[in-house]
Design an enzyme around this catalytic site. Structure first.
Site, PDB file in Angstrom:
ATOM      1  N   ASP A  21       0.834  -1.202   0.000  1.00 19.01           N
ATOM      2  CA  ASP A  21       0.000   0.000   0.000  1.00 19.01           C
ATOM      3  C   ASP A  21       0.871   1.255   0.000  1.00 19.01           C
ATOM      4  OD1 ASP A  21      -2.272   1.508   0.029  1.00 19.01           O
ATOM      5  OD2 ASP A  21      -2.773   1.140   2.136  1.00 19.01           O
ATOM      6  N   HIS A  70       2.676   2.968  -8.820  1.00 20.77           N
ATOM      7  CA  HIS A  70       2.465   1.536  -9.081  1.00 20.77           C
ATOM      8  C   HIS A  70       3.670   0.953  -9.831  1.00 20.77           C
ATOM      9  CE1 HIS A  70      -1.493   1.924  -7.527  1.00 20.77           C
ATOM     10  NE2 HIS A  70      -2.010   2.551  -8.569  1.00 20.77           N
ATOM     11  N   LEU A  97      10.845 -20.639  -4.280  1.00 13.38           N
ATOM     12  CA  LEU A  97       9.762 -19.821  -3.727  1.00 13.38           C
ATOM     13  C   LEU A  97       8.556 -19.753  -4.669  1.00 13.38           C
ATOM     14  CD1 LEU A  97       9.880 -16.583  -1.827  1.00 13.38           C
ATOM     15  CD2 LEU A  97       8.907 -16.399  -4.097  1.00 13.38           C
TER      16      LEU A  97
END
Ligand code: FPP
Length: 258
Positions: A38, A55, A149
């Site tokens: 955020d 972004h 991962l």
């Protein structure tokens, strides 16, 4: 001579950052970290840039943190990239956000493959634009045999909708005799969620100073450790991630016990 070095910047003081990484690796590393990324808009606003610039910068941070998480031995990293509520944003911003997975994967997929990362996604994929679906689908296909991962994108994801859909599917299965009402328990219900192939997160990080879940994995976060920081996502770096893991390692998890 005046020392202008900032002791917290890892490239200026590599030994201390590396020492902390080594320390972390000697203790229990959270197997699954989830992140609510955020603050992109505020980061951009502070610089008089359009929100989408935040972004875009945030996208690069995903790459950095994935690399470090993989190195630390984190097994799953879920990043909340777009919620079912984010469609309410201006069309231009939504369009930009829908192009980011393509840019991210177009740029970084070869490196992710090299690092044995597997790309996955949770969310309502059907409702994504074709080009987004194609990019994510290709990355999932190209990395499906990787064993490192799992980088899991929550894309067009909303937890309440996920739970309601799960309940509907349980009801169907009860109606069709696939399970009985008595067989339904927490573990079985978990298998009706989008996260059925994943464990529950050990650590949740949320950036930007907001202290809320914003419809993110409400069921799955029941016993997760939370770590909040005021740092805006585009400013979040490896030091911050290390700090979050250190905080996690200082917690006592009791899962309701003593
Ligand atoms: C919240 O910040 C952030 C989002 C809704 C989008 C998150 C997306 C990224 C970080 C890009 C990563 C994507 C990929 C595919 C790697 P906000 O816009 O609500 O910020 P604000 O609260 O400051 O306005």
């Amino acid at each position: 001579m005046l020392n202008k070095m900032n002791p917290w910047k890892k490239d200026q003081n590599p030994s201390s950052f590396r020492d902390r990484v080594l320390q972390i690796k000697n203790h229990e590393v959270p197997s699954y970290v989830a992140i609510i990324m955020d603050g992109n808009g505020r980061w951009a606003k502070k610089r008089a840039l359009p929100r989408v610039a935040g972004h875009h910068e945030g996208m690069k941070v995903v790459r950095k943190i994935t690399k470090l998480a993989n190195e630390l031995g984190v097994k799953t990293l879920t990043v909340y990239a777009f919620s079912t509520e984010n469609w309410k944003r201006p069309k231009m911003e939504v369009d930009f956000l829908m192009k980011l997975p393509e840019e991210f994967l177009g740029t970084f997929l070869p490196e992710l493959i090299e690092e044995n990362v597997r790309v996955e996604m949770i969310g309502y994929m059907d409702k994504l634009p074709e080009h987004t679906k194609r990019a994510v689908g290709k990355a999932m296909e190209d990395t499906k045999n990787n064993t490192g991962l799992v980088l899991n994108f929550a894309l067009n994801y909303g937890s309440r909708a996920e739970i309601i859909d799960g309940v509907k599917r349980v009801m169907d299965d009860v109606k069709n005799g696939i399970i009985t009402e008595n067989e339904l328990n927490e573990e079985v219900f978990s298998s009706y969620l989008m996260t059925k192939d994943l464990n529950d997160p050990d650590l949740l990080i949320r950036t930007s100073g907001e202290i809320r879940l914003s419809n993110f994995m409400l069921w799955q976060l029941a016993y997760t450790e939370f770590w909040f920081t005021d740092v805006l996502w585009p400013d979040f770096d490896e030091e911050h991630f290390v700090e979050a893991i250190e905080a996690f390692q200082g917690r006592q998890r009791r899962f309701g016990g003593v």
